[in-house]
Design an enzyme around this catalytic site. Structure first.
Site, short mmCIF file in Angstrom:
data_model
loop_
_atom_site.label_atom_id
_atom_site.label_comp_id
_atom_site.label_asym_id
_atom_site.label_seq_id
_atom_site.Cartn_x
_atom_site.Cartn_y
_atom_site.Cartn_z
N ILE A 157 1.19 -1.30 -0.33
CA ILE A 157 -0.38 0.04 -0.07
C ILE A 157 0.86 1.07 0.26
O ILE A 157 0.46 2.10 -0.85
CB ILE A 157 -0.93 -0.52 1.41
CG1 ILE A 157 -2.01 -1.02 1.39
CG2 ILE A 157 -1.68 1.23 1.34
CD1 ILE A 157 -2.74 -1.43 2.35
N ASP A 176 10.82 2.54 5.93
CA ASP A 176 10.40 1.16 6.50
C ASP A 176 12.76 0.03 6.33
O ASP A 176 13.42 -0.51 5.37
CB ASP A 176 10.48 0.26 5.24
CG ASP A 176 9.59 -0.84 5.38
OD1 ASP A 176 8.18 -1.42 4.64
OD2 ASP A 176 9.62 -1.91 5.96
N ALA A 244 -4.02 2.12 8.12
CA ALA A 244 -3.46 1.03 8.46
C ALA A 244 -3.76 0.48 10.10
O ALA A 244 -4.69 -0.53 9.48
CB ALA A 244 -1.48 1.39 9.04
N ASP A 269 -8.63 5.95 8.89
CA ASP A 269 -9.89 5.24 8.66
C ASP A 269 -9.95 4.00 9.16
O ASP A 269 -10.74 3.27 9.21
CB ASP A 269 -9.49 4.46 7.22
CG ASP A 269 -10.37 3.71 6.45
OD1 ASP A 269 -11.56 3.93 6.60
OD2 ASP A 269 -9.92 2.40 5.95
N GLU A 274 -12.33 -0.50 17.10
CA GLU A 274 -13.92 -0.12 16.47
C GLU A 274 -14.59 -2.14 17.01
O GLU A 274 -14.29 -2.94 17.14
CB GLU A 274 -12.93 -0.89 14.63
CG GLU A 274 -11.60 0.55 14.48
CD GLU A 274 -11.38 -0.03 12.58
OE1 GLU A 274 -12.24 -1.04 12.55
OE2 GLU A 274 -10.51 0.72 12.82
N HIS A 292 -13.38 3.21 8.04
CA HIS A 292 -12.22 1.32 7.88
C HIS A 292 -13.39 0.68 6.55
O HIS A 292 -13.83 0.01 6.13
CB HIS A 292 -12.53 0.84 9.00
CG HIS A 292 -10.72 -0.93 8.89
ND1 HIS A 292 -10.39 -1.14 10.08
CD2 HIS A 292 -10.35 -1.08 7.51
CE1 HIS A 292 -9.60 -1.93 9.63
NE2 HIS A 292 -9.52 -1.77 7.93
N ILE A 293 -12.82 1.61 5.35
CA ILE A 293 -13.43 1.64 4.54
C ILE A 293 -12.47 1.58 2.70
O ILE A 293 -12.62 1.40 1.81
CB ILE A 293 -14.78 2.40 3.64
CG1 ILE A 293 -13.98 3.89 4.03
CG2 ILE A 293 -15.59 2.29 4.77
CD1 ILE A 293 -14.46 4.91 2.53
N ALA A 295 -10.39 -0.89 1.62
CA ALA A 295 -10.26 -1.92 0.56
C ALA A 295 -12.02 -1.92 -0.06
O ALA A 295 -12.63 -2.64 -0.98
CB ALA A 295 -10.14 -3.10 1.33
P1 NAD Z 1 2.46 -5.46 3.77
O1 NAD Z 1 3.19 -6.21 3.90
O2 NAD Z 1 2.81 -4.83 2.08
O3 NAD Z 1 4.13 -3.66 4.16
C1 NAD Z 1 3.95 -3.57 5.50
C2 NAD Z 1 5.42 -2.81 5.14
O4 NAD Z 1 5.62 -1.90 6.78
C3 NAD Z 1 7.01 -3.93 4.90
O5 NAD Z 1 7.48 -3.00 4.22
C4 NAD Z 1 7.83 -3.49 5.80
O6 NAD Z 1 8.99 -3.59 6.15
C5 NAD Z 1 7.24 -1.95 6.84
N1 NAD Z 1 7.27 -2.49 8.66
C6 NAD Z 1 6.94 -3.31 9.28
N2 NAD Z 1 7.16 -2.54 10.31
C7 NAD Z 1 7.39 -1.06 10.87
C8 NAD Z 1 7.84 -0.06 11.75
N3 NAD Z 1 8.24 -0.29 12.31
N4 NAD Z 1 8.02 0.75 10.33
C9 NAD Z 1 8.33 1.03 9.79
N5 NAD Z 1 7.87 0.62 8.61
C10 NAD Z 1 7.19 -1.14 8.89
O7 NAD Z 1 1.22 -4.58 3.91
P2 NAD Z 1 0.29 -3.51 3.22
O8 NAD Z 1 -0.81 -4.80 1.71
O9 NAD Z 1 1.08 -2.02 2.57
O10 NAD Z 1 -0.14 -2.77 4.37
C11 NAD Z 1 -0.23 -2.08 4.95
C12 NAD Z 1 -1.23 -2.00 6.49
O11 NAD Z 1 -2.56 -1.97 5.60
C13 NAD Z 1 -1.69 -2.55 7.19
O12 NAD Z 1 -1.23 -2.39 8.57
C14 NAD Z 1 -2.70 -3.30 6.91
O13 NAD Z 1 -3.62 -4.34 7.94
C15 NAD Z 1 -2.88 -2.36 6.61
N6 NAD Z 1 -4.89 -2.34 6.04
C16 NAD Z 1 -5.95 -1.86 5.87
C17 NAD Z 1 -6.60 -1.61 4.84
C18 NAD Z 1 -7.59 -0.81 5.06
O14 NAD Z 1 -9.32 -0.95 4.52
N7 NAD Z 1 -7.79 0.77 6.12
C19 NAD Z 1 -6.57 -2.94 4.61
C20 NAD Z 1 -6.30 -3.30 3.60
C21 NAD Z 1 -4.83 -3.58 4.49
#
Ligand code: NAD
Length: 317
Positions: A157, A176, A244, A269, A274, A292-293, A295
């Site tokens: 993301i 990261d 996130a 979001d 929640e 929380h929308i 996706a």
């Molecule tokens: P991903 O695993 O592809 O990426 C996460 C990144 O965070 C990784 O590159 C990892 O190395 C890095 N990371 C881990 N710990 C860290 C830290 N302390 N500091 C900095 N970077 C760090 O995950 P993604 O698919 O990109 O999802 C990211 C977030 O979005 C997750 O928390 C997921 O649950 C959330 N999400 C939210 C929604 C929504 O509806 N709002 C939908 C999907 C995912």
């Protein structure tokens, strides 16, 4: 083979499964009746989103279950380790919604830059005289172009968000701990451009960003990534977006930073607690809100359904 999609699945997912000979039910069964109905209707595949919980009671109570599928990323509602120990496979669709979440982040970035969220709240209640008052209130907007967006967590993301932000003329920096060097691909008018991203340390990101967006998983120790210390290190008037997980920002620290003017606005979001976020966040005039929308687009739901169907078909078809 019978498949229960208890929290729903896209039509494209149902079609792909039915074409491959699976029977698919999208009737939602209440949590307390799940064990009985899964056994009675001989469901061998259980698909969920975030609403249905798949804990050890269901895993133990449904011996014919062969696969649990989560439409989306987070597996917090499934006892994955226990399921695997009992020989049940657990799958999810981590990449299917990334682009949609990134677009929601851009929506919030634009919204907090021009106070669109607050204007939408206040204009319906304003009489003619208030129009001028509100016009003045929202007169100090900012453009995104030329501003620095700091992205914390540069996975799926984070990288999609960077693509959109660069497309808007923003300067993107990222932190990261697991990525040192990275370029992202931008596709514009049939051309592909590789843009190297400036990966920086957390302190540099906090002190140099006009906007910050979080895209990290919830840390295993449950400790927020952004708390009082991190807000102190931010630029005065910075703006922050969290799509996130709720606990990634300490919500007390966020309210302090908004109330003492350290940061100018926030967009959320996701929330701790929640589906009942705290009221002082929901009513804060400097916070743009969505429930929380990230996706929740038809495109993401289509990709989620199709990906789940493909994985089930390749496993059992
Ligand atoms: P991903 O695993 O592809 O990426 C996460 C990144 O965070 C990784 O590159 C990892 O190395 C890095 N990371 C881990 N710990 C860290 C830290 N302390 N500091 C900095 N970077 C760090 O995950 P993604 O698919 O990109 O999802 C990211 C977030 O979005 C997750 O928390 C997921 O649950 C959330 N999400 C939210 C929604 C929504 O509806 N709002 C939908 C999907 C995912």
């Amino acid at each position: 083979m019978n498949v229960l999609a208890n929290d729903g699945i896209s039509k494209s997912g149902v079609k792909a499964l039915e074409t491959a000979g699976f029977n698919v039910s999208t009737d939602t069964i209440a949590q307390e009746n799940l064990i009985e109905e899964i056994n009675k209707q001989n469901f061998e595949v259980l698909l969920v989103r975030s609403a249905t919980k798949v804990r050890s009671d269901i895993i133990d109570g449904c011996p014919n279950l062969k696969l649990i599928g989560r439409g989306g990323v987070g597996l917090d509602n499934i006892d994955v380790k226990y399921a695997n120990e009992k020989g049940i496979e657990v799958i999810n669709t981590p990449a299917a919604s990334s682009q949609s979440v990134a677009e929601l982040v851009m929506t919030h970035l634009f919204s907090i830059s021009r106070s669109v969220f607050d204007s939408n709240r206040n204009m319906p209640n304003s009489s003619n005289g208030d129009f001028k008052v509100l016009k003045k209130k929202y007169a100090k907007g900012a453009e995104l172009r030329g501003k620095t967006l700091g992205i914390i967590g540069f996975g799926r993301i984070g990288q999609f968000t960077a693509q959109y932000a660069i497309g808007c003329g923003m300067n993107v920096i990222a932190f990261d701990p697991f990525i040192e060097n990275i370029s992202i691909e931008l596709k514009i008018a049939n051309q592909t451009i590789n843009v190297p991203i400036n990966m920086v340390g957390m302190n540099e990101l906090l002190s140099s960003s006009d906007y910050i967006s979080l895209h990290v998983p919830m840390p295993a120790d449950g400790k927020a990534i952004i708390g009082d210390d991190e807000f102190d290190k931010m630029k005065d008037g910075a703006k922050i977006v969290n799509a996130a997980r709720g606990g990634v920002i300490d919500e007390d620290a966020l309210l302090n930073a908004l109330n003492n003017g350290k940061i100018a606005a926030a967009a959320l979001d996701v929330f701790t607690g929640e589906p009942s976020p705290r009221l002082d966040l929901l009513t804060h005039e400097k916070i743009s809100l969505t429930p929380h929308i990230g996706a929740a687009t038809s495109e993401a739901q289509d990709r989620i359904g199709t990906e789940l169907a493909d994985k089930i078909i390749s496993r059992f078809g």
